[in-house]
Every structure is written in C-alpha cells, then in structure tokens.
Design a protein around this motif. Structure first.
Motif, PDB file in Angstrom:
ATOM      1  N   HIS A 221       9.199  -5.966   3.997  1.00  0.00           N
ATOM      2  CA  HIS A 221      10.210  -6.741   4.718  1.00  0.00           C
ATOM      3  C   HIS A 221      10.873  -5.990   5.862  1.00  0.00           C
ATOM      4  O   HIS A 221      11.273  -6.601   6.853  1.00  0.00           O
ATOM      5  N   HIS A 222      11.001  -4.667   5.730  1.00  0.00           N
ATOM      6  CA  HIS A 222      11.744  -3.941   6.762  1.00  0.00           C
ATOM      7  C   HIS A 222      11.154  -2.553   6.953  1.00  0.00           C
ATOM      8  O   HIS A 222      11.101  -1.757   6.011  1.00  0.00           O
ATOM      9  N   ASN A 223      10.725  -2.275   8.173  1.00  0.00           N
ATOM     10  CA  ASN A 223      10.221  -0.958   8.542  1.00  0.00           C
ATOM     11  C   ASN A 223      11.226  -0.341   9.509  1.00  0.00           C
ATOM     12  O   ASN A 223      11.444  -0.869  10.608  1.00  0.00           O
TER      13      ASN A 223
ATOM     14  N   ASP B  72      11.392   8.644   3.769  1.00  0.00           N
ATOM     15  CA  ASP B  72      11.852   7.787   4.863  1.00  0.00           C
ATOM     16  C   ASP B  72      12.549   8.556   5.975  1.00  0.00           C
ATOM     17  O   ASP B  72      12.826   8.002   7.037  1.00  0.00           O
TER      18      ASP B  72
ATOM     19  N   TRP C 143       4.743   3.781   6.297  1.00  0.00           N
ATOM     20  CA  TRP C 143       5.884   2.865   6.308  1.00  0.00           C
ATOM     21  C   TRP C 143       7.152   3.593   5.921  1.00  0.00           C
ATOM     22  O   TRP C 143       7.154   4.427   5.019  1.00  0.00           O
ATOM     23  N   GLN C 144       8.250   3.288   6.600  1.00  0.00           N
ATOM     24  CA  GLN C 144       9.578   3.744   6.188  1.00  0.00           C
ATOM     25  C   GLN C 144      10.466   2.518   5.969  1.00  0.00           C
ATOM     26  O   GLN C 144      10.470   1.608   6.793  1.00  0.00           O
ATOM     27  N   GLY C 145      11.167   2.510   4.857  1.00  0.00           N
ATOM     28  CA  GLY C 145      12.008   1.369   4.545  1.00  0.00           C
ATOM     29  C   GLY C 145      11.479   0.607   3.348  1.00  0.00           C
ATOM     30  O   GLY C 145      10.777   1.157   2.501  1.00  0.00           O
ATOM     31  N   GLN C 146      11.802  -0.672   3.262  1.00  0.00           N
ATOM     32  CA  GLN C 146      11.392  -1.511   2.143  1.00  0.00           C
ATOM     33  C   GLN C 146      10.187  -2.348   2.540  1.00  0.00           C
ATOM     34  O   GLN C 146      10.279  -3.242   3.381  1.00  0.00           O
TER      35      GLN C 146
ATOM     36  N   SER D 192       6.300   3.709  -2.697  1.00  0.00           N
ATOM     37  CA  SER D 192       6.805   2.714  -3.632  1.00  0.00           C
ATOM     38  C   SER D 192       5.743   1.715  -4.071  1.00  0.00           C
ATOM     39  O   SER D 192       5.918   1.042  -5.093  1.00  0.00           O
ATOM     40  N   TYR D 193       4.652   1.593  -3.321  1.00  0.00           N
ATOM     41  CA  TYR D 193       3.661   0.589  -3.708  1.00  0.00           C
ATOM     42  C   TYR D 193       2.226   0.999  -3.392  1.00  0.00           C
ATOM     43  O   TYR D 193       1.282   0.502  -4.006  1.00  0.00           O
TER      44      TYR D 193
ATOM     45  N   HIS E  43       3.247   3.279   1.550  1.00  0.00           N
ATOM     46  CA  HIS E  43       4.563   3.765   1.161  1.00  0.00           C
ATOM     47  C   HIS E  43       4.484   4.152  -0.307  1.00  0.00           C
ATOM     48  O   HIS E  43       3.808   3.488  -1.101  1.00  0.00           O
TER      49      HIS E  43
END
Length: 317
Positions: free
Chosen positions: A214-216, A200, A208-211, A287-288, A285
């Motif tokens: 919901h939030h970039n 990030d 993508w950076q963030g969650q 994470s997913y 990202h």
C-alpha cells in the motif's frame, strides 16, 4: 485473470492455454551484426558453493549449502538495460513473447487510477493483467521506457533473455555461477554486500520500504526499477544482485531434498516447466518476501514476464 496467471508474492507465472502466435518473419537486406558484450567480469573456475545452511524459506529449497565445481566464466557487471535490448530488437526485428501474447503482468502500484485492468491474481491482487504491456511500454499503452534507458529491461520471458544472450555471444548463468558472483567466494554470506540487514532506513539496494503493497516510502529513491548501475557494487564489481529485478538463470526450478514436499513441488515444477530466477526485486520486503538474499530463489514458467523480471548475461571463458 485466474486463467491467465498463477500468483505468487514475487511475480506471476503465465498460465496460458495456448502458445503465443508466431512472430512475423523479418526481411533484411544485409546480415545482422552481433551485439557487443557489456563489461563482463572474469571469475576463475574451481570449488564454490550454492545454497545456505541457514535457510530463511526452507520450502523454496534454499539449503543445505552444497559444494560445486565451476569452470571459469565471465558475467556481466549489470543486468541488461532497456537501451541494449532496444538495440537488439532494432537489429534483429525481434518480437517479445509478451507482445505476441498481447498482454503481461504489471504491478498495480505503478498504474494510474484510470488504467484498463483486465483482472488480477486473487491471492496477489497487486498483480494485474494489462493488455499491450511489453518491454517498451512496461505498464501498458501510454507508458514507455524513454526515461529509463539505463534501467534493467523488464517484461522479459526466458526465451527473450536467451535470444538476447545468443545475439551477444553469451548465455544465461547457472544458479551456482550467479551465486558465485554474488557472494564473491565468501561462504555463509547472506547478502551480496555482507550480513548487515537492510531495513526501511538502512539502504543497500532497491527493495520496498514501508508497508507493502500500500505504501512505499521510496527511501532508496525509487518506486520501481533503479538504473542498472545504481548502489554500490559488491567486491567483485557486480551491481544490483539484490533487489531491482529478478534475473533468469539457465536452470530449471528444483528442490534438492527427499522430503514429501520437495517431491510434490518438483513434480509440479516439471509439469509446468518452471525455471529458476535469482536476486529478488524492487517489490521485496522482509515482511512478506525475504528473497533478496543470495540463497533465495523463485520459480516462473518460461513464457512469463512481469514488471520486475529481467536478466544478465554470462559467457564461457
């Protein structure tokens, strides 16, 4: 929308029960001039490799690495831009598949709150059906591409990409050709720039950076696509072969394995005529959706289009 698309984390496949209406014939007074190539880079033929011996998502068929022999070819340095695709549409009177279907898949995070959404994919609610979404108004009515002419064109189906490639005298690259350009001949390289992991704060590409979703934080400077010639190219001179937009290839989606999963997955891919895309997108990202690695892969049905799907052009040498 459940009868319209099949959701995945990366994009969505169109699952239409009927083909799109045929495009209206275009009458012209003069022959159409072929389009021009855009900075194709020569890659010599010889032995190369595709895939990896260290797959991060084995069920996608990322490994093992296998040796391939390539003929010499050229590949454009960047994905096809909105400006070039608009020139093609103007010259040929081309009507994209998303226009003929009358809708396409849009990432919900790009839409204003009052957008007219006609459903979503239950497993991936960030993908929504928007009537009137196509390459020139990629988020639907009220949007346009006037401020992103140098960005990769999106909302592109396989047929759209092939039609443009034919217009400029080219074709889509194979997976092996695409990977050869991305890794620059370095076996085992994870990313097009090397093995350093983006995060990030450490920016190498447009992801993508963030969650998600919901939030970039937009630490890379972009909520959606970036210009086709943004970030540093790899050693071969190729831009954005990680992130930004998924890129269609000439190959069907297949997993090279004798496992029960591979046989079932390949049977499903054949039945749906799924095709292979490479590169990841601005929605990836770790994470997913850890699919901005060189060996990563994605499948879509050929009539699919979405906010993060584009292409680049290859040529025979």
């Amino acid at each position: 929308m459940t009868d319209a698309v099949k959701g995945s984390c990366c994009a969505v496949s169109r699952n239409a029960s009927q083909p799109p209406p045929a495009a209206a014939a275009t009458v012209r007074d003069a022959p159409v001039t072929a389009g021009q190539r855009a900075d194709p880079i020569f890659i010599p033929g010889g032995r190369s490799h595709v895939g990896t011996d260290k797959p991060e998502i084995p069920l996608d068929g990322e490994g093992p690495a296998r040796s391939v022999k390539l003929n010499p070819f050229h590949l454009e340095a960047e994905a096809v831009t909105v400006r070039r695709f608009a020139d093609f549409v103007a010259a040929k009177g081309y009507v994209s598949e998303a226009e003929r279907f009358g809708w396409s898949a849009v990432f919900a995070g790009l839409l204003p709150p009052d957008s007219d959404v006609n459903g979503n994919a239950p497993s991936t609610p960030w993908w929504v059906r928007i009537d009137g979404a196509y390459w020139h108004q990629p988020e639907g009515p009220g949007s346009n591409t006037d401020d992103r002419l140098d960005h990769p064109v999106t909302q592109i189906s396989l047929a759209d990409a092939q039609a443009f490639a034919e217009w400029v005298g080219g074709r889509l690259p194979s997976e092996a050709e695409w990977e050869r350009a991305a890794h620059g001949g370095v076996r085992g390289r994870k990313f097009t720039w090397g093995n350093a992991e983006p995060d990030d704060e450490t920016i190498f590409c447009n992801i993508w950076q963030g969650q998600f979703p919901h939030h970039n934080t937009m630490a890379d400077g972009y909520m959606a696509t970036a210009p086709a010639r943004s970030f540093e190219p790899n050693e071969g001179g190729f831009y954005n072969m990680a992130g930004n937009v998924w890129e269609w290839t000439a190959d069907p989606y297949r997993i090279r394995s004798l496992s029960r999963h591979a046989k079932k997955r390949n049977a499903d891919a054949v039945a749906a005529d799924e095709r292979l895309l490479k590169g990841g997108s601005f929605l990836c990202h770790i994470s997913y959706c850890y699919r901005y690695r060189i060996a990563a892969r994605m499948a879509l049905t050929p009539d699919s289009a979405a906010s993060n799907v584009g292409f680049r052009v290859a040529y025979d040498a």
